[in-house]
Enzyme design. Structure first.
Site, short mmCIF file in Angstrom:
data_model
loop_
_atom_site.label_atom_id
_atom_site.label_comp_id
_atom_site.label_asym_id
_atom_site.label_seq_id
_atom_site.Cartn_x
_atom_site.Cartn_y
_atom_site.Cartn_z
N LYS A 159 -6.56 -1.54 3.66
CA LYS A 159 -6.09 -2.69 2.89
C LYS A 159 -5.11 -3.43 3.81
O LYS A 159 -3.89 -3.25 3.70
CB LYS A 159 -5.41 -2.23 1.59
CG LYS A 159 -6.40 -1.89 0.48
CD LYS A 159 -5.70 -1.49 -0.81
CE LYS A 159 -5.80 -2.54 -1.89
NZ LYS A 159 -7.10 -2.58 -2.58
N ILE A 160 -5.66 -4.21 4.71
CA ILE A 160 -4.87 -4.97 5.68
C ILE A 160 -4.69 -6.39 5.13
O ILE A 160 -5.68 -7.03 4.73
CB ILE A 160 -5.58 -5.00 7.06
CG1 ILE A 160 -5.62 -3.58 7.65
CG2 ILE A 160 -4.88 -5.99 8.02
CD1 ILE A 160 -6.34 -3.46 8.97
#
Ligand SMILES: *Cc1c(COP(=O)(O)O)cnc(C)c1O
Length: 305
Positions: A159-160
């Site tokens: 989850k960048i």
């Protein structure tokens, strides 16, 4: 609007909500390299508050950081405790919790060298992400013209922060056209996921979801697969095309924010009879019981405050 509470946890301290600010030279703000999580806390059947799969979310935060090569300056235990403290101090019995790890100010340019790594945790009340009605009646989705990330361009297992530009573009596109949620195809043209949820289909009683190739491996996805298998359903992880969605008996989305949301229409094709399907409703009901501690076989998923 996010409903303001009293405190935000930032870099190891609980500080007033209005003071949780950053400088405009914050590296993540410019280049998008930061990681985050989305976690929910529910008020359980026995009146206690419980965070759903907290350890799994914190582990994924560390996995995301590892992919992004960011070293989190806190331990897993410290962040777990911070999430719990934050809810207690804000008197939140139910909440959405957003840990965010970002790179602070220092040098500019794409290489952040040793700019400080900062950690914030925010919690607020957040009802049904796609609306109560979507949970009950199902929602309308459209395939976006934007392709989901190629796994060698953006790292889809993490989850960048920057990964979500693609999601924002897709969501805006379909909302402008009058739909509720965007379904995105992978670079080969197969269904990947929605803007922030995983996709499931049901056909002839068999449940299918995309394999963890171009998707974010959701914890809700994992929970729903577990629940379905425990109920004796066959669950297959296999790529499928967009027209397989059109002819599915049931389609639904999973995500911490969206929970289990039925899809009643995709690209103007009515799914099934246009109402949430039987298996979708069954899994949704069990999921909502599980997250509220109502099922002993899944109580190990809950960390009580
Ligand atoms: C967070 C997220 C999901 C859902 O993951 P959960 O762990 O179930 O919340 C699915 N897809 C994307 C792109 C996400 O960011």
């Amino acid at each position: 609007m996010v409903q303001k509470v009293s405190k935000i946890w930032m870099d190891g301290e609980l500080i007033p909500w209005d003071e949780a600010k950053v400088h405009v030279l914050t590296h993540t703000l410019h280049y998008g390299l930061g990681v985050f999580e989305g976690i929910r806390c529910y008020r359980c059947h026995d009146g206690r508050s419980g965070i759903f799969r907290l350890r799994d979310h914190i582990n994924r935060l560390f996995d995301s950081a590892s992919v992004a090569q960011i070293e989190i300056p806190f331990s897993r235990e410290e962040l777990e405790e911070a999430c719990k403290d934050l809810l207690r101090v804000n008197d939140l019995d139910e909440a959405y919790i957003r840990p965010l790890v970002f790179i602070g100010e220092g040098v500019m340019g794409v290489h952040p060298y040793d700019n400080p790594v900062r950690v914030a945790i925010i919690a607020w009340r957040w009802g049904a992400y796609l609306g109560e009605e979507a949970l009950r009646k199902g929602t309308r989705a459209k395939t976006s013209s934007y392709t989901r990330h190629h796994p060698n361009a953006m790292m889809t297992k993490a989850k960048i922060c920057g990964n979500y530009v693609n999601s924002v573009l897709a969501k805006r596109e379909v909302v402008k056209l009058g739909y509720d949620e965007a379904i995105m195809l992978d670079p080969d043209g197969y269904v990947s996921e929605a803007s922030g949820e995983n996709v499931f289909i049901v056909k002839n009683g068999i449940i299918k979801t995309t394999p963890p190739t171009t998707i974010l491996p959701g914890i809700t996805r994992d929970s729903v697969m577990r629940i379905a298998k425990d109920r004796g359903y066959v669950v297959i992880e296999e790529r499928f095309s967009r027209d397989e969605l059109y002819i599915a008996d049931e389609v639904f989305l999973t995500g911490t924010a969206a929970e289990v949301t039925p899809i009643r229409e995709v690209d103007d094709r009515i799914i099934g009879d246009g109402k949430p399907g039987r298996i979708t409703r069954e899994l949704q009901e069990i999921y909502f019981k599980a997250v509220r501690g109502g099922l002993p076989e899944y109580s190990h998923w809950i960390s009580y405050l």
